[in-house]
Design a protein around this motif. Structure first.
Motif, PDB file in Angstrom:
ATOM      1  N   LEU A   1       0.828  -1.210   0.000  1.00 37.30           N
ATOM      2  CA  LEU A   1       0.000   0.000   0.000  1.00 37.30           C
ATOM      3  C   LEU A   1       0.860   1.256   0.000  1.00 37.30           C
ATOM      4  O   LEU A   1       0.560   2.221  -0.720  1.00 37.30           O
ATOM      5  CB  LEU A   1      -0.930  -0.001   1.216  1.00 37.30           C
ATOM      6  N   VAL A   2       1.931   1.257   0.769  1.00 35.18           N
ATOM      7  CA  VAL A   2       2.830   2.410   0.797  1.00 35.18           C
ATOM      8  C   VAL A   2       3.501   2.580  -0.559  1.00 35.18           C
ATOM      9  O   VAL A   2       3.617   3.692  -1.081  1.00 35.18           O
ATOM     10  CB  VAL A   2       3.876   2.255   1.922  1.00 35.18           C
ATOM     11  N   ARG A   3       3.910   1.474  -1.160  1.00 32.68           N
ATOM     12  CA  ARG A   3       4.557   1.543  -2.476  1.00 32.68           C
ATOM     13  C   ARG A   3       3.587   2.077  -3.531  1.00 32.68           C
ATOM     14  O   ARG A   3       3.950   2.918  -4.354  1.00 32.68           O
ATOM     15  CB  ARG A   3       5.056   0.158  -2.864  1.00 32.68           C
ATOM     16  N   ALA A   4       2.338   1.608  -3.515  1.00 36.81           N
ATOM     17  CA  ALA A   4       1.344   2.078  -4.485  1.00 36.81           C
ATOM     18  C   ALA A   4       1.031   3.553  -4.267  1.00 36.81           C
ATOM     19  O   ALA A   4       0.823   4.298  -5.229  1.00 36.81           O
ATOM     20  CB  ALA A   4       0.072   1.246  -4.372  1.00 36.81           C
ATOM     21  N   SER A   5       1.002   3.979  -3.036  1.00 38.22           N
ATOM     22  CA  SER A   5       0.759   5.388  -2.732  1.00 38.22           C
ATOM     23  C   SER A   5       1.875   6.262  -3.295  1.00 38.22           C
ATOM     24  O   SER A   5       1.616   7.329  -3.841  1.00 38.22           O
ATOM     25  CB  SER A   5       0.656   5.576  -1.227  1.00 38.22           C
ATOM     26  N   GLY A   6       3.097   5.805  -3.168  1.00 41.04           N
ATOM     27  CA  GLY A   6       4.226   6.551  -3.716  1.00 41.04           C
ATOM     28  C   GLY A   6       4.176   6.639  -5.226  1.00 41.04           C
ATOM     29  O   GLY A   6       4.498   7.669  -5.814  1.00 41.04           O
ATOM     30  N   ARG A   7       3.736   5.556  -5.875  1.00 38.25           N
ATOM     31  CA  ARG A   7       3.636   5.563  -7.336  1.00 38.25           C
ATOM     32  C   ARG A   7       2.584   6.562  -7.795  1.00 38.25           C
ATOM     33  O   ARG A   7       2.814   7.327  -8.733  1.00 38.25           O
ATOM     34  CB  ARG A   7       3.271   4.172  -7.849  1.00 38.25           C
ATOM     35  N   SER A   8       1.417   6.547  -7.166  1.00 42.34           N
ATOM     36  CA  SER A   8       0.356   7.457  -7.596  1.00 42.34           C
ATOM     37  C   SER A   8       0.745   8.903  -7.314  1.00 42.34           C
ATOM     38  O   SER A   8       0.390   9.801  -8.075  1.00 42.34           O
ATOM     39  CB  SER A   8      -0.963   7.106  -6.902  1.00 42.34           C
ATOM     40  N   ARG A   9       1.474   9.148  -6.233  1.00 37.41           N
ATOM     41  CA  ARG A   9       1.911  10.503  -5.917  1.00 37.41           C
ATOM     42  C   ARG A   9       2.895  10.997  -6.979  1.00 37.41           C
ATOM     43  O   ARG A   9       2.835  12.130  -7.420  1.00 37.41           O
ATOM     44  CB  ARG A   9       2.558  10.531  -4.532  1.00 37.41           C
TER      45      ARG A   9
END
Length: 64
Positions: free
Chosen positions: A44-52
């Motif tokens: 979830l943290v990794r996906a959040s960083g990608r979308s940001r």
């Protein structure tokens, strides 16, 4: 106070990493559960960083 919260988060992160390693070696059921939660949280943290990063590429830097 903030340092205490950060220290607590660090302890949870280290504990989660220990559980992931232990689960890979065949730990008890609760260790595998904690490892699963840790891996999902990491995704979830990794996906959040990608979308940001994607939103920054689209919206930022056009004002030059």
């Amino acid at each position: 106070m903030v340092a205490l919260v950060l220290l607590g988060l660090l302890a949870f992160a280290v504990g989660g990493c220990v559980c992931v390693v232990w689960a890979e070696r065949g730990g008890p059921r609760w260790v595998r559960a904690v490892a699963g939660v840790t891996l999902v949280a990491g995704e979830l943290v990794r996906a959040s960083g990608r979308s940001r990063r994607r939103s920054l590429k689209r919206g930022g830097g056009d004002g030059d």
